[in-house]
Design an enzyme around this catalytic site. Structure first.
Site, PDB file in Angstrom:
ATOM      1  N   CYS A 274      -0.765   6.887   7.321  1.00  0.00           N
ATOM      2  CA  CYS A 274      -2.244   6.900   7.636  1.00  0.00           C
ATOM      3  C   CYS A 274      -2.421   7.992   7.898  1.00  0.00           C
ATOM      4  CB  CYS A 274      -1.872   5.346   8.555  1.00  0.00           C
ATOM      5  SG  CYS A 274      -3.725   4.235   8.154  1.00  0.00           S
TER       6      CYS A 274
ATOM      7  N   ASP B 180      18.903   5.681  50.289  1.00  0.00           N
ATOM      8  CA  ASP B 180      19.175   4.672  50.353  1.00  0.00           C
ATOM      9  C   ASP B 180      18.771   3.812  49.380  1.00  0.00           C
ATOM     10  OD1 ASP B 180      20.794   2.342  49.786  1.00  0.00           O
ATOM     11  OD2 ASP B 180      19.733   1.111  52.377  1.00  0.00           O
TER      12      ASP B 180
ATOM     13  N   THR C 198       0.775  -1.026  -0.148  1.00  0.00           N
ATOM     14  CA  THR C 198       0.449   0.107   0.322  1.00  0.00           C
ATOM     15  C   THR C 198       0.483   0.913   0.147  1.00  0.00           C
ATOM     16  OG1 THR C 198       0.026   0.067   2.907  1.00  0.00           O
ATOM     17  CG2 THR C 198      -2.044  -1.219   1.375  1.00  0.00           C
TER      18      THR C 198
ATOM     19  N   CYS D   6      -2.603   0.763  14.976  1.00  0.00           N
ATOM     20  CA  CYS D   6      -3.190   0.935  13.967  1.00  0.00           C
ATOM     21  C   CYS D   6      -4.738   0.232  13.831  1.00  0.00           C
ATOM     22  CB  CYS D   6      -2.739   1.449  12.638  1.00  0.00           C
ATOM     23  SG  CYS D   6      -3.604   1.266  11.028  1.00  0.00           S
TER      24      CYS D   6
ATOM     25  N   CYS E 218       3.080   2.781   9.574  1.00  0.00           N
ATOM     26  CA  CYS E 218       1.530   3.235  10.265  1.00  0.00           C
ATOM     27  C   CYS E 218       1.903   2.644  12.246  1.00  0.00           C
ATOM     28  CB  CYS E 218       0.693   2.249  10.699  1.00  0.00           C
ATOM     29  SG  CYS E 218      -0.626   1.837   8.739  1.00  0.00           S
TER      30      CYS E 218
END
Length: 463
Positions: free
Chosen positions: A63, A438, A28, A36, A32
């Site tokens: 995205c 401490d 694509t 997502c 992302c």
């Protein structure tokens, strides 16, 4: 984390890792955040990146569903004390935009080539690419939250030209500036001019805002900051000294929370409204607010380590997601740590610079170190002011923590407790033990957070 573990985080939409890494889908061309909500891609189609800039540099665009540029910053880069961590903090503070890569390298004490090589090796992107990704995010915020002309936004975000701005927006978001503005959620831009820039300051995991606002309320210096409202609905407001001008900000105590989804513990945000005299300061102001409210912390890692200790386990269970507040102005914090709140208020009244346009009770900027150095040169305050003004003590976002602490201790009148407080708050060190306390090594590297738990529970005195 190896890549198989990262893929499992993506497959389960685990928001604990938002900002820790990014993934891109080769089919694509989109990158992302791990949480997502889209259908998880097949493993063979996934690539992983340490930063959004690295994903952008490999040709992937952000995205539109999960907005990976809006995740909290990686806790690793804020915690690390090496040159890469220091460089990332300086880039976030806008140093590359203001001073260039040569200025960044000079602050770090390395050559520009060495800085480029180390950042690229660890993050997959050099300083210019990291700064470009930040400029793109700043531009998107301005486009979607203000009605400013697009040309003005281009230069306010730090771009050198409108053409560079348009090309970057197209590369990162696969859209035009006009298209990004049209896609903004309804009501995201204020209806009245001068209403400021509305911001959502994202955090990961649970966020205990009450103790943070309690501490800010106790420490507030009149004229510079205030906390108003009843517990649970308080608002913190303060003046900001920024590279190009000044600003005022209001931050709400009540965290915003996303709708429940499949992601595990998705985190949320703090609502803020920012007024700036110069919009070029937006990204710097946001980063300083993130440090003040400790928004890039990893509460899962902190709570897991501290919660395993029998002494701390009930405290962690009572306050999951407890943060260790930083500061919006390291030099101011150093002075305040030395002189105390009452004297700090006197210094504001006598030496602070009055705002051109006061905002309610916010009337002054805290005095600059050079002014304080001349006010009483023979006092510890004057010595500290001179050391901050001439650079003998450096507390900027990229300062070396060990060097800064040693330089502070060399200032007459600055004790170990003050130096430790500055290291924890102004330099963001997550592993500071107060002198004389401490604290077991098993609490490393989160002793600053352990101290917060103990102080709130009454097991350790506040400084």
């Amino acid at each position: 984390m190896d890549e198989d573990t990262r893929y499992e985080a993506v497959r389960s939409r685990d928001a604990r890792f938002d900002g820790a890494f990014f993934f891109a889908v080769t089919t694509t061309g989109i990158y992302c955040r791990p949480s997502c909500p889209a259908v998880p891609p097949k493993r063979r189609n996934v690539r992983f990146f340490a930063t959004a800039a690295a994903a952008q540099g490999s040709g992937f665009r952000a995205c539109r569903r999960c907005r990976p540029d809006a995740v909290p910053g990686s806790a690793e880069w804020n915690a690390r004390a090496d040159v890469v961590g220091r460089a990332v903090r300086l880039i976030g503070d806008g140093v590359v935009d203001r001073e260039g890569v040569s200025g960044l390298a000079a602050r770090l004490g390395y050559s520009a080539r060495q800085v480029q090589r180390q950042l690229t090796a660890e993050l997959g992107a050099g300083p210019v690419a990291l700064a470009r990704a930040q400029r793109a995010h700043t531009a998107r915020v301005l486009l979607q939250t203000t009605g400013l002309p697009i040309t003005r936004i281009a230069f306010a975000a730090g771009f050198a030209s409108v053409r560079q701005f348009n090309d970057t927006i197209r590369d990162v978001y696969a859209d035009t500036p006009t298209g990004l503005r049209a896609a903004a959620p309804r009501g995201s831009r204020p209806d009245t001019p001068g209403a400021g820039i509305p911001l959502r300051l994202a955090h990961r995991g649970p966020y205990r805002s009450g103790p943070v606002f309690d501490q800010l309320h106790r420490e507030a210096v009149a004229g510079v900051e205030e906390v108003t409202g009843p517990p649970g609905e308080r608002v913190f407001r303060r003046v900001l000294r920024l590279p190009y001008g000044t600003g005022t900000v209001a931050v709400d105590e009540r965290p915003g929370m996303p709708r429940p989804g499949r992601g595990a513990h998705p985190g949320g945000w703090l609502d803020a409204r920012l007024h700036l005299t110069d919009l070029r300061d937006l990204s710097t102001a946001v980063q300083r607010l993130r440090r003040l409210f400790d928004l890039d912390a990893d509460p899962y890692a902190v709570d897991e380590r501290l919660g395993a200790d029998p002494r701390l386990a009930p405290l962690v269970a009572a306050r999951p997601g407890l943060r260790a507040p930083g500061t919006a102005d390291p030099e101011e914090f150093a002075v305040r740590s030395l002189v105390g709140r009452a004297e700090a208020e006197r210094l504001v009244r006598r030496y602070g610079k009055a705002l051109d346009a006061p905002c309610g009770s916010l009337t002054h900027l805290f005095p600059e170190p050079g002014v304080l150095a001349g006010a009483d040169p023979d006092s510890p305050l004057g010595a500290l002011g001179a050391a901050l003004a001439d650079g003998a003590v450096r507390l900027d976002a990229g300062a070396d923590r060990d060097d800064a602490q040693q330089a502070l201790l060399a200032v007459p009148g600055v004790g170990a407790a003050t130096a430790a407080a500055v290291r924890a708050r102004a330099l963001g060190d997550p592993d500071v033990a107060p002198p004389g306390a401490d604290l077991p090594d098993g609490w490393r590297p989160w002793r600053t957070y352990a101290v917060q738990h103990l102080r709130i529970a009454g097991g350790l005195e506040s400084p």
